[in-house]
Design a protein around this motif. Structure first.
Motif, PDB file in Angstrom:
ATOM      1  N   CYS A 307       0.906  -0.862  -0.763  1.00  0.00           N
ATOM      2  CA  CYS A 307       0.142  -0.017  -0.114  1.00  0.00           C
ATOM      3  C   CYS A 307       0.406   1.702   0.109  1.00  0.00           C
ATOM      4  CB  CYS A 307      -1.110  -0.071   1.220  1.00  0.00           C
ATOM      5  SG  CYS A 307      -2.797  -0.927   1.016  1.00  0.00           S
ATOM      6  N   ARG A 308       1.767   2.008   0.820  1.00  0.00           N
ATOM      7  CA  ARG A 308       2.637   2.673   0.877  1.00  0.00           C
ATOM      8  C   ARG A 308       3.302   3.003  -0.377  1.00  0.00           C
ATOM      9  NH1 ARG A 308       8.298   1.735   1.850  1.00  0.00           N
ATOM     10  NH2 ARG A 308       8.000   0.000   2.574  1.00  0.00           N
ATOM     11  N   HIS A 309       4.034   1.565  -1.246  1.00  0.00           N
ATOM     12  CA  HIS A 309       5.085   1.854  -2.414  1.00  0.00           C
ATOM     13  C   HIS A 309       3.010   2.394  -3.717  1.00  0.00           C
ATOM     14  CE1 HIS A 309       7.719  -0.004  -0.586  1.00  0.00           C
ATOM     15  NE2 HIS A 309       8.255  -0.207  -1.561  1.00  0.00           N
ATOM     16  N   LEU A 310       2.039   1.220  -3.664  1.00  0.00           N
ATOM     17  CA  LEU A 310       1.255   2.239  -4.443  1.00  0.00           C
ATOM     18  C   LEU A 310       1.138   2.998  -3.554  1.00  0.00           C
ATOM     19  CD1 LEU A 310      -0.871   1.314  -6.786  1.00  0.00           C
ATOM     20  CD2 LEU A 310      -2.066   0.334  -4.939  1.00  0.00           C
ATOM     21  N   ALA A 311       0.591   3.991  -3.527  1.00  0.00           N
ATOM     22  CA  ALA A 311       0.164   5.012  -2.685  1.00  0.00           C
ATOM     23  C   ALA A 311       1.063   6.075  -3.227  1.00  0.00           C
ATOM     24  CB  ALA A 311      -0.475   5.145  -0.949  1.00  0.00           C
ATOM     25  N   PHE A 346      -8.331  10.101  -0.979  1.00  0.00           N
ATOM     26  CA  PHE A 346      -7.163   9.482  -0.984  1.00  0.00           C
ATOM     27  C   PHE A 346      -5.820   9.602  -0.198  1.00  0.00           C
ATOM     28  CE2 PHE A 346      -3.346   6.927  -2.808  1.00  0.00           C
ATOM     29  CZ  PHE A 346      -3.808   6.070  -2.883  1.00  0.00           C
ATOM     30  N   SER A 347      -5.503   8.856   0.277  1.00  0.00           N
ATOM     31  CA  SER A 347      -4.243   8.895   1.950  1.00  0.00           C
ATOM     32  C   SER A 347      -4.219   7.601   0.760  1.00  0.00           C
ATOM     33  CB  SER A 347      -4.612  10.120   2.627  1.00  0.00           C
ATOM     34  OG  SER A 347      -5.172   8.376   4.183  1.00  0.00           O
ATOM     35  N   GLU A 348      -2.164   7.169   1.867  1.00  0.00           N
ATOM     36  CA  GLU A 348      -2.093   5.849   1.918  1.00  0.00           C
ATOM     37  C   GLU A 348      -2.765   5.206   3.176  1.00  0.00           C
ATOM     38  OE1 GLU A 348       2.151   4.407   3.702  1.00  0.00           O
ATOM     39  OE2 GLU A 348       2.357   5.888   2.987  1.00  0.00           O
ATOM     40  N   LEU A 349      -2.902   5.879   4.319  1.00  0.00           N
ATOM     41  CA  LEU A 349      -3.315   5.158   5.553  1.00  0.00           C
ATOM     42  C   LEU A 349      -5.111   4.853   4.470  1.00  0.00           C
ATOM     43  CD1 LEU A 349      -4.400   4.823   8.653  1.00  0.00           C
ATOM     44  CD2 LEU A 349      -4.677   6.996   8.749  1.00  0.00           C
ATOM     45  N   THR A 350      -6.283   5.599   4.444  1.00  0.00           N
ATOM     46  CA  THR A 350      -7.289   5.151   3.447  1.00  0.00           C
ATOM     47  C   THR A 350      -7.014   4.023   2.695  1.00  0.00           C
ATOM     48  OG1 THR A 350      -7.295   6.820   1.969  1.00  0.00           O
ATOM     49  CG2 THR A 350      -8.347   7.070   4.150  1.00  0.00           C
ATOM     50  N   ILE A 418      10.481   6.782   5.254  1.00  0.00           N
ATOM     51  CA  ILE A 418       9.280   6.849   5.571  1.00  0.00           C
ATOM     52  C   ILE A 418       8.818   6.046   6.094  1.00  0.00           C
ATOM     53  CG2 ILE A 418       7.413   8.062   6.865  1.00  0.00           C
ATOM     54  CD1 ILE A 418       8.664  10.824   5.842  1.00  0.00           C
ATOM     55  N   ARG A 419       8.813   5.236   6.849  1.00  0.00           N
ATOM     56  CA  ARG A 419       7.413   4.038   6.958  1.00  0.00           C
ATOM     57  C   ARG A 419       6.971   3.480   7.809  1.00  0.00           C
ATOM     58  NH1 ARG A 419      11.873  -0.592   6.702  1.00  0.00           N
ATOM     59  NH2 ARG A 419      12.988   0.217   7.527  1.00  0.00           N
ATOM     60  N   SER A 420       5.881   2.220   8.239  1.00  0.00           N
ATOM     61  CA  SER A 420       5.029   2.403   9.707  1.00  0.00           C
ATOM     62  C   SER A 420       6.304   1.469  10.180  1.00  0.00           C
ATOM     63  CB  SER A 420       3.483   1.515   8.895  1.00  0.00           C
ATOM     64  OG  SER A 420       2.984   2.262   8.999  1.00  0.00           O
ATOM     65  N   ALA A 421       5.582   1.233  11.514  1.00  0.00           N
ATOM     66  CA  ALA A 421       6.398   1.043  12.791  1.00  0.00           C
ATOM     67  C   ALA A 421       6.132  -1.377  12.766  1.00  0.00           C
ATOM     68  CB  ALA A 421       6.161   1.117  13.961  1.00  0.00           C
TER      69      ALA A 421
END
Length: 425
Positions: A307-311, A346-350, A418-421
């Motif tokens: 999801c991080r890469h696609l966003a 839209f966002s990475e989180l959503t 920047i990545r999620s924990a």
């Protein structure tokens, strides 16, 4: 006339640009399904590019920047498959899709290099820009293939000379060997390229309208682009072995509706499919084949990474998707997929939330390991979407602003900056 340009052994040729000592030696470029994207440690040499286009042009790359042992050897075993190989290696029976272990048994002296995809795509994009100044209408079909329409610009009788000149200029300017086919239609031109390859021809093959039948009819059906293993098996069940047999079976192909009708006219050379300079992007996706994973928490972690890469890709083209798709494949071939269409900010989180919700819904074989994950965004809005749930709109807008700021940092320093924990567990 339409021309088709196919860079010979493109990845291997690019490796020779990086290391001229590889010239004349059997070499191959291998791949490993990109396990590094899911590594808990940061990989600065993962990036995305949208400079090249085409139906077979991926967007996310990992540049290995490593030696053979670091990239291909894991647990004492040689892993990976051949992506492309030089003609010197092919002479030993090395083929695309073959495991590295098998290829090295056939050709022990073969030099195997990890992929440098960003370099390959830089060379492809630079060549595309150069070709656009010399061909009126240019379509990129893949990272190493292009179609060009020279009708009304180059007289038919001069097309062969034009192709030879173009080929020499590309090889001298870029150091990349290339083969060119020409014909009245796109797919016959692509077929002609196969006959012009160094193993069969002199680099250029021109098929004029009056010679199409003589060229096409004797060829086996497997030679035609677009006839895959399944379609080939289906045709052979009706004793259709050559393209001439196929052209004589119009009644049968028409019974198979759109796929059969399209194939018949492509082989006949009267499909009239145009060379299209650019297409609007309808969706963006990313998928990865992985070693079997049973742990669903690990699968969720990997989905978050995807999801991080696609966003990041969605942000690069400033798209506003309405539809999100998730597909998974299990170890014994079972598949499950579903999409959701709605208006949201839209966002990475959503994106992550909706993908994880989809996963919980479609994971119907929970006792089986998963071997492939794929997500995509599509159904793009013309302008930013402001509709959504009143209960979550403020939070979604805040998440979008945070994502846009992180995108600035990632664009400068890399997607892994920047990545999620949860990704690093």
């Amino acid at each position: 006339m339409i021309i088709h340009l196919d860079l010979d052994c493109f990845f291997a040729s690019c490796e020779r640009l990086l290391d001229p000592s590889l010239a004349g030696k059997p070499i191959a470029v291998g791949g490993r399904g990109d396990p590094f994207i899911f590594a808990p440690t940061s990989r600065r040499n993962i990036d995305v590019t949208l400079e090249n286009s085409g139906a077979f042009v991926p967007t996310l790359f990992y540049d290995a920047q490593a030696g053979f042992d670091d990239y291909f050897v894991e647990g004492g075993r040689v892993r990976g498959i051949v992506i492309t190989s030089s003609y010197e290696a092919r002479a030993f029976g090395v083929k695309t899709g073959m495991t590295i272990r098998e290829a090295l048994r056939l050709c022990p002296r073969m030099i195997v290099r990890p992929p440098n995809h960003l370099f390959y795509h830089d060379r492809s994009h630079t060549l595309k820009q150069w070709l656009q100044k010399r061909i009126p209408v240019l379509e990129q079909y893949s990272v190493d293939e292009f179609f060009g329409d020279v009708g009304g610009w180059i007289p038919d009788r001069k097309v062969e000379a034009f192709c030879h000149t173009l080929r020499r200029e590309i090889e001298s300017t870029f150091g990349l060997p290339i083969t060119i086919g020409a014909a009245p239609s796109k797919w016959i031109a692509k077929l002609a390229t196969g006959a012009a390859k160094p193993s069969a021809g002199n680099g250029v093959k021109v098929i004029f309208p009056e010679t199409v039948d003589n060229f096409v009819n004797p060829l086996p059906i497997d030679a035609f682009p677009g006839i895959g293993r399944g379609f080939s098996k289906r045709l052979k069940a009706y004793k259709i072995e050559t393209l001439g047999d196929l052209k004589a079976a119009k009644h049968l192909l028409y019974r198979w509706k759109k796929p059969g009708i399209q194939l018949y006219h492509r082989v006949n050379g009267d499909d009239n499919e145009p060379v299209v300079a650019g297409r609007d992007r309808r969706s963006i996706g990313i998928s990865r084949t992985i070693d079997p994973v049973f742990d669903r928490n690990e699968i969720r972690r990997r989905l978050i990474i995807l999801c991080r890469h696609l966003a990041h890709l969605v942000g690069k083209i400033d798209a506003h998707p309405h539809t999100i798709f998730l597909g998974i494949k299990y170890q014994f071939g079972q598949k499950s997929k579903r999409s959701v269409t709605e208006r949201f900010t839209f966002s990475e989180l959503t994106l992550r939330r909706r993908v994880l919700e989809l996963f919980d819904t479609i994971d119907i074989y929970r006792s089986l390991a998963i071997v492939r994950l794929g997500i995509s965004c599509g159904n793009f809005a013309v302008k930013p979407v402001t509709e959504g749930s009143l209960l979550t709109y403020a939070a979604d807008l805040k998440a979008q602003k945070l994502w846009q700021q992180t995108a600035i940092v990632r664009k400068k320093y890399g997607i892994d900056t920047i990545r999620s924990a949860v990704e690093m567990i």
